[in-house]
Design a protein around this motif. Structure first.
Motif, PDB file in Angstrom:
ATOM      1  N   VAL A   1       2.528   9.606  -5.864  1.00 23.48           N
ATOM      2  CA  VAL A   1       3.118  10.911  -5.542  1.00 23.48           C
ATOM      3  C   VAL A   1       4.292  11.206  -6.476  1.00 23.48           C
ATOM      4  CG1 VAL A   1       4.373  12.213  -3.782  1.00 23.48           C
ATOM      5  CG2 VAL A   1       2.377  10.835  -3.141  1.00 23.48           C
ATOM      6  N   ALA A   2       5.161  10.211  -6.669  1.00 24.10           N
ATOM      7  CA  ALA A   2       6.354  10.407  -7.497  1.00 24.10           C
ATOM      8  C   ALA A   2       5.996  10.739  -8.943  1.00 24.10           C
ATOM      9  CB  ALA A   2       7.226   9.157  -7.455  1.00 24.10           C
ATOM     10  N   LYS A   3       5.035  10.030  -9.487  1.00 27.45           N
ATOM     11  CA  LYS A   3       4.635  10.281 -10.873  1.00 27.45           C
ATOM     12  C   LYS A   3       4.099  11.704 -11.042  1.00 27.45           C
ATOM     13  CE  LYS A   3       3.648   5.854 -13.053  1.00 27.45           C
ATOM     14  NZ  LYS A   3       4.159   6.226 -14.380  1.00 27.45           N
ATOM     15  N   GLY A   4       3.319  12.130 -10.088  1.00 25.23           N
ATOM     16  CA  GLY A   4       2.806  13.488 -10.161  1.00 25.23           C
ATOM     17  C   GLY A   4       3.918  14.521 -10.096  1.00 25.23           C
ATOM     18  N   GLN A   5       4.900  14.305  -9.224  1.00 22.12           N
ATOM     19  CA  GLN A   5       6.007  15.247  -9.095  1.00 22.12           C
ATOM     20  C   GLN A   5       6.887  15.261 -10.337  1.00 22.12           C
ATOM     21  OE1 GLN A   5       7.561  13.685  -5.425  1.00 22.12           O
ATOM     22  NE2 GLN A   5       6.563  15.284  -4.187  1.00 22.12           N
ATOM     23  N   GLN A   6       7.120  14.099 -10.918  1.00 22.61           N
ATOM     24  CA  GLN A   6       7.928  14.067 -12.143  1.00 22.61           C
ATOM     25  C   GLN A   6       7.203  14.790 -13.276  1.00 22.61           C
ATOM     26  OE1 GLN A   6       9.127  10.180 -13.526  1.00 22.61           O
ATOM     27  NE2 GLN A   6      10.541  11.028 -15.025  1.00 22.61           N
ATOM     28  N   ALA A   7       5.901  14.593 -13.369  1.00 25.19           N
ATOM     29  CA  ALA A   7       5.118  15.272 -14.406  1.00 25.19           C
ATOM     30  C   ALA A   7       5.192  16.789 -14.225  1.00 25.19           C
ATOM     31  CB  ALA A   7       3.672  14.804 -14.370  1.00 25.19           C
ATOM     32  N   ASP A   8       5.317  17.249 -12.976  1.00 21.07           N
ATOM     33  CA  ASP A   8       5.408  18.683 -12.685  1.00 21.07           C
ATOM     34  C   ASP A   8       6.851  19.174 -12.702  1.00 21.07           C
ATOM     35  OD1 ASP A   8       2.685  18.837 -12.416  1.00 21.07           O
ATOM     36  OD2 ASP A   8       2.705  18.589 -10.236  1.00 21.07           O
ATOM     37  N   ASN A   9       7.798  18.292 -13.122  1.00 23.52           N
ATOM     38  CA  ASN A   9       9.229  18.624 -13.215  1.00 23.52           C
ATOM     39  C   ASN A   9       9.856  18.920 -11.858  1.00 23.52           C
ATOM     40  OD1 ASN A   9      11.431  18.741 -15.028  1.00 23.52           O
ATOM     41  ND2 ASN A   9      11.424  20.962 -14.956  1.00 23.52           N
TER      42      ASN A   9
ATOM     43  N   TYR B   1      10.368   8.134  -5.416  1.00 27.89           N
ATOM     44  CA  TYR B   1      10.691   6.869  -6.093  1.00 27.89           C
ATOM     45  C   TYR B   1      11.560   5.987  -5.188  1.00 27.89           C
ATOM     46  CZ  TYR B   1       8.858   8.356 -10.655  1.00 27.89           C
ATOM     47  OH  TYR B   1       8.046   8.739 -11.687  1.00 27.89           O
ATOM     48  N   ARG B   2      12.480   6.599  -4.469  1.00 25.30           N
ATOM     49  CA  ARG B   2      13.343   5.820  -3.571  1.00 25.30           C
ATOM     50  C   ARG B   2      12.525   5.190  -2.434  1.00 25.30           C
ATOM     51  NH1 ARG B   2      17.065  10.396  -4.464  1.00 25.30           N
ATOM     52  NH2 ARG B   2      18.703   9.654  -5.869  1.00 25.30           N
ATOM     53  N   GLN B   3      11.480   5.872  -1.992  1.00 22.78           N
ATOM     54  CA  GLN B   3      10.611   5.285  -0.969  1.00 22.78           C
ATOM     55  C   GLN B   3       9.863   4.076  -1.528  1.00 22.78           C
ATOM     56  OE1 GLN B   3       8.240   7.986   1.482  1.00 22.78           O
ATOM     57  NE2 GLN B   3       9.526   9.699   0.827  1.00 22.78           N
ATOM     58  N   VAL B   4       9.502   4.145  -2.813  1.00 22.15           N
ATOM     59  CA  VAL B   4       8.869   2.990  -3.459  1.00 22.15           C
ATOM     60  C   VAL B   4       9.828   1.809  -3.452  1.00 22.15           C
ATOM     61  CG1 VAL B   4       7.926   2.077  -5.616  1.00 22.15           C
ATOM     62  CG2 VAL B   4       7.418   4.434  -4.932  1.00 22.15           C
ATOM     63  N   ILE B   5      11.070   2.054  -3.831  1.00 18.77           N
ATOM     64  CA  ILE B   5      12.073   0.989  -3.912  1.00 18.77           C
ATOM     65  C   ILE B   5      12.351   0.404  -2.531  1.00 18.77           C
ATOM     66  CG2 ILE B   5      14.487   0.505  -4.497  1.00 18.77           C
ATOM     67  CD1 ILE B   5      14.175   2.850  -6.573  1.00 18.77           C
TER      68      ILE B   5
ATOM     69  N   ALA C   1       8.574  -1.088  -8.022  1.00 17.37           N
ATOM     70  CA  ALA C   1       9.952  -0.761  -7.649  1.00 17.37           C
ATOM     71  C   ALA C   1      10.847  -0.724  -8.888  1.00 17.37           C
ATOM     72  CB  ALA C   1      10.480  -1.785  -6.648  1.00 17.37           C
ATOM     73  N   ALA C   2      10.602  -1.653  -9.811  1.00 17.37           N
ATOM     74  CA  ALA C   2      11.372  -1.666 -11.062  1.00 17.37           C
ATOM     75  C   ALA C   2      11.130  -0.383 -11.850  1.00 17.37           C
ATOM     76  CB  ALA C   2      10.987  -2.882 -11.900  1.00 17.37           C
ATOM     77  N   GLU C   3       9.880   0.014 -11.952  1.00 19.87           N
ATOM     78  CA  GLU C   3       9.548   1.239 -12.680  1.00 19.87           C
ATOM     79  C   GLU C   3      10.156   2.453 -11.973  1.00 19.87           C
ATOM     80  OE1 GLU C   3       5.695   3.885 -14.176  1.00 19.87           O
ATOM     81  OE2 GLU C   3       5.375   1.960 -13.165  1.00 19.87           O
ATOM     82  N   ALA C   4      10.078   2.477 -10.663  1.00 15.99           N
ATOM     83  CA  ALA C   4      10.631   3.607  -9.907  1.00 15.99           C
ATOM     84  C   ALA C   4      12.135   3.717 -10.129  1.00 15.99           C
ATOM     85  CB  ALA C   4      10.325   3.435  -8.418  1.00 15.99           C
TER      86      ALA C   4
ATOM     87  N   ASP D   1       0.834  -1.200   0.000  1.00 19.54           N
ATOM     88  CA  ASP D   1       0.000   0.000   0.000  1.00 19.54           C
ATOM     89  C   ASP D   1       0.871   1.254   0.000  1.00 19.54           C
ATOM     90  OD1 ASP D   1      -2.240  -1.663   0.217  1.00 19.54           O
ATOM     91  OD2 ASP D   1      -2.104  -1.674   2.393  1.00 19.54           O
ATOM     92  N   ARG D   2       1.872   1.265   0.852  1.00 22.56           N
ATOM     93  CA  ARG D   2       2.777   2.409   0.915  1.00 22.56           C
ATOM     94  C   ARG D   2       3.541   2.575  -0.392  1.00 22.56           C
ATOM     95  NH1 ARG D   2       3.574  -0.096   5.848  1.00 22.56           N
ATOM     96  NH2 ARG D   2       5.632  -0.893   5.226  1.00 22.56           N
ATOM     97  N   MET D   3       3.891   1.443  -0.991  1.00 20.06           N
ATOM     98  CA  MET D   3       4.611   1.479  -2.265  1.00 20.06           C
ATOM     99  C   MET D   3       3.774   2.157  -3.346  1.00 20.06           C
ATOM    100  SD  MET D   3       5.986  -1.780  -4.478  1.00 20.06           S
ATOM    101  CE  MET D   3       7.042  -2.317  -3.151  1.00 20.06           C
ATOM    102  N   MET D   4       2.532   1.722  -3.470  1.00 18.00           N
ATOM    103  CA  MET D   4       1.644   2.283  -4.483  1.00 18.00           C
ATOM    104  C   MET D   4       1.405   3.772  -4.226  1.00 18.00           C
ATOM    105  SD  MET D   4      -0.231   1.901  -7.199  1.00 18.00           S
ATOM    106  CE  MET D   4      -0.475   0.121  -7.405  1.00 18.00           C
ATOM    107  N   ALA D   5       1.192   4.140  -2.964  1.00 21.94           N
ATOM    108  CA  ALA D   5       0.922   5.533  -2.629  1.00 21.94           C
ATOM    109  C   ALA D   5       2.099   6.421  -3.006  1.00 21.94           C
ATOM    110  CB  ALA D   5       0.609   5.657  -1.144  1.00 21.94           C
ATOM    111  N   ASN D   6       3.300   5.995  -2.665  1.00 16.82           N
ATOM    112  CA  ASN D   6       4.474   6.794  -2.995  1.00 16.82           C
ATOM    113  C   ASN D   6       4.704   6.866  -4.505  1.00 16.82           C
ATOM    114  OD1 ASN D   6       5.684   7.755  -0.474  1.00 16.82           O
ATOM    115  ND2 ASN D   6       5.880   5.588   0.029  1.00 16.82           N
TER     116      ASN D   6
END
Length: 1013
Positions: free
Chosen positions: A886-894, A903-907, A915-918, A878-883
């Protein structure tokens, strides 16, 4: 031949005579004939520069007006033009051509042709020279001129590479030792014979030419070549080395090339190396063979770096030289510890069919190095390719075992398990991997909710050897599965076994084991032992985790269930004072304790304060219902009704509405407000016809109508709601006939009976039960698709006692089996609303998050993720998916730095596709920031640790190629793109790799020193 320059003495004499000649010019008009004779005398002596002025004056000034005979005038013009040609005066050329074309004196015309041809020869216009040599003839030439003309004519043909015309002329001259061009003719004849591969003629001619100093620095090269081509390699080597020892050889570098080749063929690599080294160093373009031989000399001398530099340039072809070069390059890389580069060299060698043995070894070595370096997806494919292609290889058993390990290391436990069980021989080495495969596959099945299959593998794991590392985690998951299946006695047994020697492996840890064991004991109503474990992990502090806070609260519940109200109350008040997340629940329990002490007023006061103290609490409706129950118990019906109306206004408490309608009706009934009571009962039956409260309400409705002596109205009401009185009896009998085989575990007849019942009574009194039991039977038969319509029917009739599980199963089937995330989302939303069990509520939230993720509903997913993270019991995934959201949104916003942290929290949460995608996105961001070394490390992390996830592994390979290309490491860029182009199964990425491979190959060819012949 061209004449040598005049000496200084001759030049002085020329100046003296010239002065005397100019003193004679004034005599021309007095005696033109004398002047002509004097000029001709100078011409005949070869003094063209002295004769030329006289003839010029005679021709331009005196001849036209003189009384000289015509033949003398012609002679004057003839000598004037020839002197100009002999002195290389270009203005004489058109005059000579005009003379040849217009005059009629054949001897003079032929001689003029000779001299014009000689002029062209001297000025290197050999084609024009040959034209006029043909017009000159030899009748008017002396022997010296004839010999000179033959040689010059032959040379002109030679210079124009018309060797067939030059050869016979040189051949004539070379056989006349007295001819001044004898040596030169032998040289050129030898060259043409060498060119025509007439080595015997060439050898004879060169032996004559080498006696001349002019050719001593040229001929040795041709002699050495002839010896070589005639097969006399020792003599060729001797000739080459003797010539090299002499300085000034015109073909020095070519002689060294030849000596190097000859010594290489004799396997005298130490002697060959300096010759080949100098040749390669001083030559702009070298052949692949030259570079190979030099590189091999370095290889034999263990000069690995230089051998590597050479061999690297020899790939890209499909011949044996390329294959052997890559094979030796790979070995040189291994000798220097460069496994990554060796792997790439073996890849090139493996794609070449010239040497079958080298190909076999290279395929295996490429697969093995891929395994050792963490390119596990490639290793798996290459081991499979090797096993299929070389079933009799001496490396076969090792390849099979390494493939099992590869699959295990890429978390591809499903295929690893199948391969292990198919091995004809299971060595001790591969048996050591087996427990890890069983454990990994079991956890995958648990995550996919296939608990029975997982349990079977864990049972097997407990019995196999080499299971030390996995044994205790296996006990943990056996306990977890038992707990989820409601087998609490088994759960208690396995968790207890785990806690005897706890080993941490992700979620299998001491804390979770105690927590789940405590809950198992709680479910078995063993409150004393449950309390013991809850107390070990409970913490009411606001900084504690939700799970720690929950454990503390459950410990309080244990005291409560043991009627130790004083201790329970003390703990509940601690939770309230800490303002912990569950303080509203603690307040609720405190009110219940007050009620247990017969202090109804205090109980009601506390319950009524809950909404004020904790606005928005999820317990508001429960508290209102409990207030109503307290009033009802005290027969304070009027006071109960407002509390029950509060329940009906709570939009999140729909599961409690049937009870509220019933109890309002009961309160009105006892207050003799039969019309109001009847209205609420009718509302209940109409809206919730399948709820247990509906059946109870019907009895009240019956009594009201009968008390009013209106049985007909009751019958009409029942018909109106699809429950005619006579119909009810048939409904009951039909259902009972289906229930009997169900209770006897006669699955097929039970399914048929329920089918017949639902066909006849689709909205019958027992429709919920018939649909639910049908779904459960089909689910037990692993027919999820068949069970789905029945679960959906029960879910549509919610609330009912089977609705929660039915909604859950519908959501799971749509998500896991049908991949229909939109419908799965709908049921997870419903489950979140109606769930009464915390486990199901958590699953609803996590399932909803995953659906939103799949549907790319980032805004909704972000809000849901934050809510899920606040829930007690939220799991690692659950924590992995949530992070990840968040990471995808931040990357999209540069917001790249923040995105990398997320992404590191996902890993850090654990190994998974997310984790592989992150990890890939981290590598991608680093690449865009031009941090190539760190980007390379991050890409390798994906490849080494996430082999099961082809998309991200393949994209990481492409990114590695981009990194190498940007670093100008074209060898590794080419090898990486080539690997993807040949192995990728994702069409889009395969095409991208092919395009990039073509680009890097083109650039590599631009900078290549090696001639690709």
């Amino acid at each position: 031949m061209l004449r040598p320059l005049k000496t200084l003495a001759t030049l002085i004499a020329f100046l003296a005579v010239s002065h005397s000649a100019w003193s004679q010019f004034t005599k021309i008009n007095d005696d033109p004939d004398a002047a002509f004779k004097e000029a001709r005398e100078l011409y005949q002596k070869g003094e063209y520069s002295l004769a030329y002025p006289f003839f010029k004056i005679l021709y331009t000034q005196g001849v036209a007006n003189s009384n000289l005979p015509v033949n003398v005038q012609l002679e004057t013009k003839y000598y004037y033009i020839i002197c100009g040609l002999q002195l290389n005066d270009s203005s004489a050329v058109p005059m000579a051509i005009s003379f040849i074309d217009l005059e009629h004196h054949t001897p003079r015309i032929e001689m003029m042709g000779f001299y014009l041809a000689e002029y062209y020869f001297r000025t290197k216009l050999f084609g024009d020279a040959l034209v006029y040599y043909e017009k000159s003839g030899i009748d008017n030439l002396d022997n010296a001129q004839i010999a000179e003309m033959k040689f010059h004519k032959a040379y002109s043909y030679f210079a124009l590479q018309q060797f067939n015309n030059a050869r016979p002329l040189f051949n004539v001259i070379r056989q006349i030792p007295s001819d001044p061009n004898y040596t030169d003719a032998n040289y050129y004849f030898g060259f043409i014979s060498f060119y025509d591969k007439n080595y015997d003629d060439a050898l004879a001619a060169f032996h004559i030419a080498e006696t001349n100093a002019a050719y001593q620095n040229i001929v040795p090269f041709y002699l050495a070549e002839i010896y070589y081509f005639n097969g006399d390699k020792d003599k060729a080597l001797e000739a080459a080395e003797n010539a090299i020892k002499k300085s000034g050889q015109f073909y020095d570098i070519q002689l060294k090339q030849l000596a190097g080749h000859l010594l290489f063929e004799k396997k005298e690599y130490d002697r060959a190396r300096p010759y080949l080294e100098e040749y390669v160093m001083k030559t702009d373009k070298v052949s692949r063979q030259d570079l190979y031989q030099l590189s091999y000399c370095y290889y034999v001398a263990h000069d690995w770096d230089k051998s590597i530099a050479g061999f690297k340039q020899l790939g890209g072809k499909e011949d044996s030289l390329a294959q052997n070069s890559m094979y030796l390059l790979a070995d040189a890389y291994l000798k220097t510890g460069q496994k990554a580069n060796a792997r790439n060299a073996f890849l090139f060698c493996a794609s070449n069919n010239s040497n079958p043995t080298q190909k076999e070894i290279s395929i295996f070595s490429y697969a093995k190095l891929s395994y050792e370096l963490g390119f596990l997806d490639i290793a798996q494919k290459e081991f499979q390719r090797f096993i299929s292609g070389y079933p009799s290889s001496v490396y076969l058993q090792e390849a099979r075992e390494l493939q099992v390990s590869t699959l295990a290391n890429t978390s591809n436990y499903k295929d690893a398990l199948l391969l292990f069980e198919s091995l004809p021989i299971q060595s001790e080495n591969v048996k050591k991997v087996y427990p890890r495969i069983l454990y990994g596959r079991a956890t995958e099945l648990i995550n996919d909710q296939h608990l029975d299959s997982a349990d079977e593998l864990l049972t097997r794991l407990i019995k196999v050897p080499y299971n030390t590392l996995q044994l205790q985690p296996a006990y943990f998951w056996k306990g977890e599965i038992a707990y989820r299946n409601g087998a609490f006695d088994d759960a208690i047994s396995y968790f207890t076994e785990y806690l005897k020697n706890p080993k941490v492996n992700g979620e299998a840890n001491l804390f979770n084991a105690r927590y789940d064991l405590a809950y198992s004991l709680l479910k078995r109503e063993d409150y004393n032992n449950a309390l013991q474990y809850f107390q070990q992990i409970g913490n009411p502090s606001v900084i504690a985790t939700p799970t720690e806070q929950d454990a503390y609260l459950r410990a309080a519940d244990c005291y409560f269930m043991n009627r130790d109200y004083k201790k329970a109350l003390e703990m509940y008040e601690t939770v309230i004072s800490q303002h912990a997340k569950s303080a509203d629940y603690a307040l609720y329990q405190k009110a219940v304790i007050a009620g247990a002490g017969n202090n109804s007023a205090e109980k009601i006061r506390l319950l009524q304060s809950l909404d004020k103290l904790y606005p928005g609490s999820g317990l508001f409706a429960d508290a209102s219902l409990e207030i109503a129950n307290t009033y009802l118990a005290d027969e304070k019906y009027t006071e109960a009704i407002p509390a029950l109306n509060s329940v009906l206004r709570a939009k999140t408490a729909t599961a409690l509405w049937p009870q509220a309608y019933l109890k309002i009706g009961v309160a009105d009934f006892n207050l003799d407000k039969t019309d109001e009571a009847l209205s609420n009962f009718k509302e209940l039956v109409t809206r919730y016809p399948n709820s247990p409260e509906s059946d109870e309400a019907i009895e009240y409705i019956r009594n009201i109508f009968i008390s009013r002596q209106k049985p007909g109205d009751f019958i009409a009401f029942m018909k109106q709601n699809g429950k005619p009185v006579t119909y009810s009896e048939e409904d009951s009998l039909t259902y009972r006939s289906a229930l009997l085989p169900y209770e006897a575990k006669d699955v097929n007849n039970a399914l048929k009976g329920f089918h017949d019942y639902l066909a006849k009574f689709p909205d019958g009194q027992y429709a919920v039960e018939a649909n639910y039991f049908s779904a459960e039977l089909l689910s037990a038969k692993k027919d999820a698709a068949g069970a789905l319509p029945f679960y959906m029917a029960v879910a549509a009739l919610a609330p009912n006692k089977y609705a929660e599980r039915s909604v859950l199963q519908s959501a799971r089937t749509y998500y896991f089996d049908l991949k229909d995330y939109a419908n799965a989302e709908k049921y997870f939303i419903q489950l979140k609303v109606i769930a009464t069990q915390q486990d199901n509520r958590l699953e609803a939230m996590r399932g909803l998050l995953r659906c939103q993720f799949k549907l790319e509903q980032w805004k909704e997913a972000g809000a849901n993720a934050q809510e899920l993270l606040q829930e007690k019991g939220a799991a690692a995934d659950d924590r992995m998916m949530a992070n990840m959201v968040v990471a995808k949104g931040q990357q999209a916003d540069n917001q790249l730095a923040q995105a990398m942290d997320a992404y590191r929290q996902v890993i850090a949460t654990g190994k998974s596709e997310l984790a592989a995608e992150a990890q890939y996105h981290i590598a991608e961001i680093l690449f865009r920031q031009d941090n190539l070394k760190e980007s390379e490390k991050a890409a390798f992390e994906v490849i080494r640790k996430s082999g099961s996830y082809e998309l991200w592994v393949t994209k990481s390979y492409l990114l590695l190629g981009d990194i190498y290309y940007k670093e100008k490491d074209l060898f590794n860029a080419e090898a990486t793109y080539k690997s993807v182009a040949e192995n990728a199964t994702i069409a889009e990425l395969k095409s991208e790799a092919q395009q990039k491979l073509a680009q890097v190959t083109a650039e590599k060819n631009k900078t290549d020193k090696v001639e690709q012949q």
